[in-house]
Write an enzyme that holds these catalytic residues in place. Structure first.
Site, PDB file in Angstrom:
ATOM      1  N   ASP A   1     -16.302 -12.907 -22.186  1.00  0.00           N
ATOM      2  CA  ASP A   1     -17.057 -13.138 -20.945  1.00  0.00           C
ATOM      3  C   ASP A   1     -18.463 -13.672 -21.219  1.00  0.00           C
ATOM      4  O   ASP A   1     -18.914 -14.614 -20.574  1.00  0.00           O
ATOM      5  CB  ASP A   1     -17.157 -11.838 -20.126  1.00  0.00           C
ATOM      6  CG  ASP A   1     -15.788 -11.231 -19.883  1.00  0.00           C
ATOM      7  OD1 ASP A   1     -14.792 -11.971 -20.041  1.00  0.00           O
ATOM      8  OD2 ASP A   1     -15.717 -10.038 -19.560  1.00  0.00           O
TER       9      ASP A   1
ATOM     10  N   GLY B   1       0.859  -1.187   0.000  1.00  0.00           N
ATOM     11  CA  GLY B   1       0.000   0.000   0.000  1.00  0.00           C
ATOM     12  C   GLY B   1       0.884   1.222   0.000  1.00  0.00           C
ATOM     13  O   GLY B   1       2.086   1.114   0.265  1.00  0.00           O
TER      14      GLY B   1
ATOM     15  N   CYS C   1       5.434  -5.919   1.600  1.00  0.00           N
ATOM     16  CA  CYS C   1       5.706  -4.478   1.560  1.00  0.00           C
ATOM     17  C   CYS C   1       5.014  -3.767   2.729  1.00  0.00           C
ATOM     18  O   CYS C   1       5.371  -3.983   3.873  1.00  0.00           O
ATOM     19  CB  CYS C   1       5.315  -3.907   0.204  1.00  0.00           C
ATOM     20  SG  CYS C   1       5.949  -2.242  -0.043  1.00  0.00           S
ATOM     21  N   TYR C   2       3.999  -2.956   2.470  1.00  0.00           N
ATOM     22  CA  TYR C   2       3.308  -2.298   3.575  1.00  0.00           C
ATOM     23  C   TYR C   2       2.763  -3.332   4.568  1.00  0.00           C
ATOM     24  O   TYR C   2       2.831  -3.149   5.781  1.00  0.00           O
ATOM     25  CB  TYR C   2       2.162  -1.427   3.040  1.00  0.00           C
ATOM     26  CG  TYR C   2       1.391  -0.703   4.118  1.00  0.00           C
ATOM     27  CD1 TYR C   2       1.792   0.545   4.569  1.00  0.00           C
ATOM     28  CD2 TYR C   2       0.251  -1.269   4.707  1.00  0.00           C
ATOM     29  CE1 TYR C   2       1.094   1.213   5.571  1.00  0.00           C
ATOM     30  CE2 TYR C   2      -0.457  -0.622   5.711  1.00  0.00           C
ATOM     31  CZ  TYR C   2      -0.026   0.626   6.136  1.00  0.00           C
ATOM     32  OH  TYR C   2      -0.711   1.276   7.118  1.00  0.00           O
TER      33      TYR C   2
ATOM     34  N   HIS D   1       8.081  -7.024  -3.636  1.00  0.00           N
ATOM     35  CA  HIS D   1       6.789  -7.423  -4.221  1.00  0.00           C
ATOM     36  C   HIS D   1       6.942  -8.736  -4.985  1.00  0.00           C
ATOM     37  O   HIS D   1       7.289  -8.729  -6.160  1.00  0.00           O
ATOM     38  CB  HIS D   1       6.279  -6.335  -5.181  1.00  0.00           C
ATOM     39  CG  HIS D   1       5.768  -5.130  -4.463  1.00  0.00           C
ATOM     40  ND1 HIS D   1       4.470  -5.041  -4.021  1.00  0.00           N
ATOM     41  CD2 HIS D   1       6.373  -3.983  -4.099  1.00  0.00           C
ATOM     42  CE1 HIS D   1       4.290  -3.883  -3.409  1.00  0.00           C
ATOM     43  NE2 HIS D   1       5.433  -3.217  -3.434  1.00  0.00           N
TER      44      HIS D   1
ATOM     45  N   LYS E   1      -9.926 -12.793 -15.609  1.00  0.00           N
ATOM     46  CA  LYS E   1     -10.026 -13.005 -17.058  1.00  0.00           C
ATOM     47  C   LYS E   1      -9.258 -14.241 -17.543  1.00  0.00           C
ATOM     48  O   LYS E   1      -9.766 -15.006 -18.359  1.00  0.00           O
ATOM     49  CB  LYS E   1      -9.478 -11.760 -17.765  1.00  0.00           C
ATOM     50  CG  LYS E   1      -9.818 -11.674 -19.226  1.00  0.00           C
ATOM     51  CD  LYS E   1     -11.160 -11.058 -19.384  1.00  0.00           C
ATOM     52  CE  LYS E   1     -11.488 -10.709 -20.797  1.00  0.00           C
ATOM     53  NZ  LYS E   1     -12.699  -9.889 -20.849  1.00  0.00           N
TER      54      LYS E   1
ATOM     55  N   GLY F   1     -20.260 -11.537 -28.445  1.00  0.00           N
ATOM     56  CA  GLY F   1     -19.111 -11.887 -29.287  1.00  0.00           C
ATOM     57  C   GLY F   1     -17.824 -11.842 -28.476  1.00  0.00           C
ATOM     58  O   GLY F   1     -16.801 -12.345 -28.896  1.00  0.00           O
TER      59      GLY F   1
ATOM     60  N   GLU G   1       4.711 -10.521  -6.147  1.00  0.00           N
ATOM     61  CA  GLU G   1       3.645 -10.693  -7.140  1.00  0.00           C
ATOM     62  C   GLU G   1       3.987 -10.089  -8.495  1.00  0.00           C
ATOM     63  O   GLU G   1       3.322 -10.385  -9.475  1.00  0.00           O
ATOM     64  CB  GLU G   1       2.324 -10.105  -6.616  1.00  0.00           C
ATOM     65  CG  GLU G   1       2.225  -8.578  -6.591  1.00  0.00           C
ATOM     66  CD  GLU G   1       2.852  -7.922  -5.351  1.00  0.00           C
ATOM     67  OE1 GLU G   1       3.668  -8.575  -4.680  1.00  0.00           O
ATOM     68  OE2 GLU G   1       2.539  -6.740  -5.076  1.00  0.00           O
TER      69      GLU G   1
END
Ligand code: XMP
Length: 528
Positions: free
Chosen positions: A234, A61, A88-89, A176, A383, A231, A178
């Site tokens: 999702d 953060g 981190c934070y 980080h 996604k 189309g 990630e």
């Protein structure tokens, strides 16, 4: 989670301390095969305990832990007996709350930083190279680890860059893990999840499909269901998933607004239907849309018209289906499928209050029987997971791998009035660009590449012996993680050259191709 909570799995909870780090962490945790959910840092320990988490990750953060108003987490969370990783934070917050020290020593670290692992690196960093490159973004330092914690790594500026209390299952890293720029980032997360928290990799598309199919059957009973296909990925995947669960109780509706790209309607009507067996009604509304768009050049007005007409067209079919079901004495049409994804749920604050919508919210005077309950089978998913499920369900790659395409379609990629003639020009140019990018194997490098027709601009050119006075086509290839920010993609010159040659030689009224080299911000991805 919310009433519509989507899965029976116990989650690894990612506590969000702000600044959009949490979603990326949650995605990486899923990549490690562990189901994750995001909670705000304002959740109480009781609320967190209620979710029965298998692990907790405290995100990064932008604040300083000792700043007034810095985001806090109920300290009782550390007494829940759940393995916890601070990042981190979150790492600093953990250090401070558990009795360590955080200070601003004036030594900041931003970007690529060398970290050195201490000793054997413990559960978190064990087996990794002793020196590694990690991604940092911090002004404060953990000056002293809390009692009972071992220091696992250091950097030039930070004496405590990672720590652990193995006994309590508490871990933390200043960097980080990630982000892809951290050398062994994913392994840090996996070590925490699989070894530190003892979790198996059991979150995968097979499980999601089986669980959703069961849920949908339970929710729907013998009622009938409508789904709008756009189309895009999702709606294609949510529709196919519902179809797998309830077969022909589902009717899919595809509104062709005439603003689609070349081949898209055929792809839905033929390839999608063939691969899924979905019963489809296509509404041919191109003339209606174009009629309403006549003379309109303002982007917002275009969007409003297209949105409004879409709802009108869709509602007409809904009404017909409802009436038909009534007349035949068949099961009532009670549900509507929506392709809502997890990021939408998170961004709208957990999605409360979306359980029931009236589909005619934009149009007055329609009967009350268009009051549907929603089925949102993708609400827990990111996604990339949706794509994996689409592939599993056998949806063609051309649809599942499709780049994002805006609802208003080519209507907002023609700068100026939208006409049939201009649509044809843009469709040809767009098809060429897409074909060449795919041929060059660049689809994975590009988030999307809008192709834009500057219909109100003309420039002088020369072709053969003659002067031309045609329109420019703009190529807007962008790279992005989530469309919130983007950079223009550095496409190889020879690919650009091929696209330019083919468009200027093969598409009438176009005599110039230009490349948009603007990042977002300041430019948006679409031109309108
Ligand atoms: P912008 O242009 O705002 O676009 O940078 C961000 C992302 O959203 C897509 N986009 C839309 N998608 N309906 C949609 O479904 C819309 O009206 C719409 N407008 C923009 C755009 O293609 C990009 O991926």
């Amino acid at each position: 989670m919310t009433e519509q909570s989507e899965t029976q799995q116990r989650p690894a909870l990612v506590v969000d301390f702000g600044a959009q780090y949490a979603q990326l962490i949650a995605r990486r945790v899923r990549e490690a095969g562990v189901y994750s959910e995001i909670v705000p840092h304002t959740a109480t320990a009781a609320e967190i305990a209620e979710k029965n988490p298998v692990a907790i990750i405290l995100s990064g953060g932008p604040s300083s832990v000792y700043e007034e108003g810095a985001p806090r987490l109920d300290p009782a969370v550390f007494d829940l007996g759940v393995p916890t990783l601070g990042i981190c934070y979150g790492f600093q917050y953990m250090a401070q709350t558990l009795g360590g020290e955080v200070a601003n020593t004036g030594l900041r670290e931003y970007g690529a930083t060398d970290a050195v692992i201490s000793g054997d690196g413990g559960t978190l960093l064990g087996g990794q190279p002793a020196a590694q490159n990690v991604w940092m973004s911090h002004g404060d330092q953990v000056a002293k680890a809390p009692e009972g914690f071992d220091v696992l790594a250091t950097t030039d500026a930070t004496k405590v860059a990672a720590f652990a209390n193995e006994e309590r299952g508490f871990y933390g890293v200043q960097w980080h893990p990630e982000v892809k720029h951290s050398d062994h980032g994913q392994q840090v997360l996996e070590n925490f999840l699989h070894k530190g928290a003892g979790l198996a990799s059991d979150w995968n598309s097979d499980n999601v499909i089986a669980e959703q199919v069961e849920r949908i059957r339970e929710q729907v009973g013998d009622a009938r269901v409508i789904s709008a296909l756009s189309g895009g990925v999702d709606s294609a995947v949510s529709t196919a998933l519902v179809h797998k669960a309830i077969g022909d109780q589902l009717t899919a509706v595809f509104v062709d607004h005439g603003l689609l790209r070349k081949g898209e309607r055929e792809q839905v009507e033929k390839d999608y239907v063939e691969s899924t067996g979905v019963r489809l009604i296509t509404v041919d509304a191109a003339d209606v849309f174009l009629g309403h768009l006549q003379g309109v050049t303002d982007p917002e007005e275009k969007r409003k018209i297209i949105g409004r007409e879409f709802i009108r067209a869709f509602e007409k079919v809904q009404l017909d289906l409802v009436a038909e079901a009534k007349a035949s004495g068949g099961a009532p049409v009670k549900f509507l499928v929506q392709g809502t994804l997890y990021p939408d749920v998170v961004e709208s604050g957990g999605g409360a209050g979306t359980a029931n919508i009236k589909s005619h919210h934009n149009v007055g005077g329609l009967p009350d029987d268009l009051d549907f309950e929603l089925i949102e089978p993708l609400r827990a998913l990111f996604k990339d997971e949706v794509r994996a499920i689409g592939r599993e369900l056998g949806i063609p790659e051309a649809i599942v791998g499709r780049q994002p395409f805006p609802g208003p379609g080519l209507g907002i990629r023609i700068i100026g009035e939208v006409t049939q003639d201009r649509l044809e020009i843009l469709r040809e140019a767009d098809a060429i660009a897409r074909e060449e990018l795919t041929k060059a194997g660049l689809d994975q490098d590009i988030w999307q590449c809008p192709v834009v027709l500057l219909a109100d601009v003309r420039s002088v050119g020369v072709q053969g012996d003659g002067r031309t006075y045609g329109h420019p086509i703009v190529l807007r290839p962008v790279s992005s993680e989530d469309a919130m920010t983007a950079d223009w993609t550095r496409l190889p010159y020879d690919v650009l050259s091929k696209i330019s040659n083919r468009i200027t030689n093969g598409v009438r009224d176009v005599n110039r191709v230009v490349l948009d080299v603007t990042s977002k911000p300041p430019g948006t991805i679409e031109w309108e």
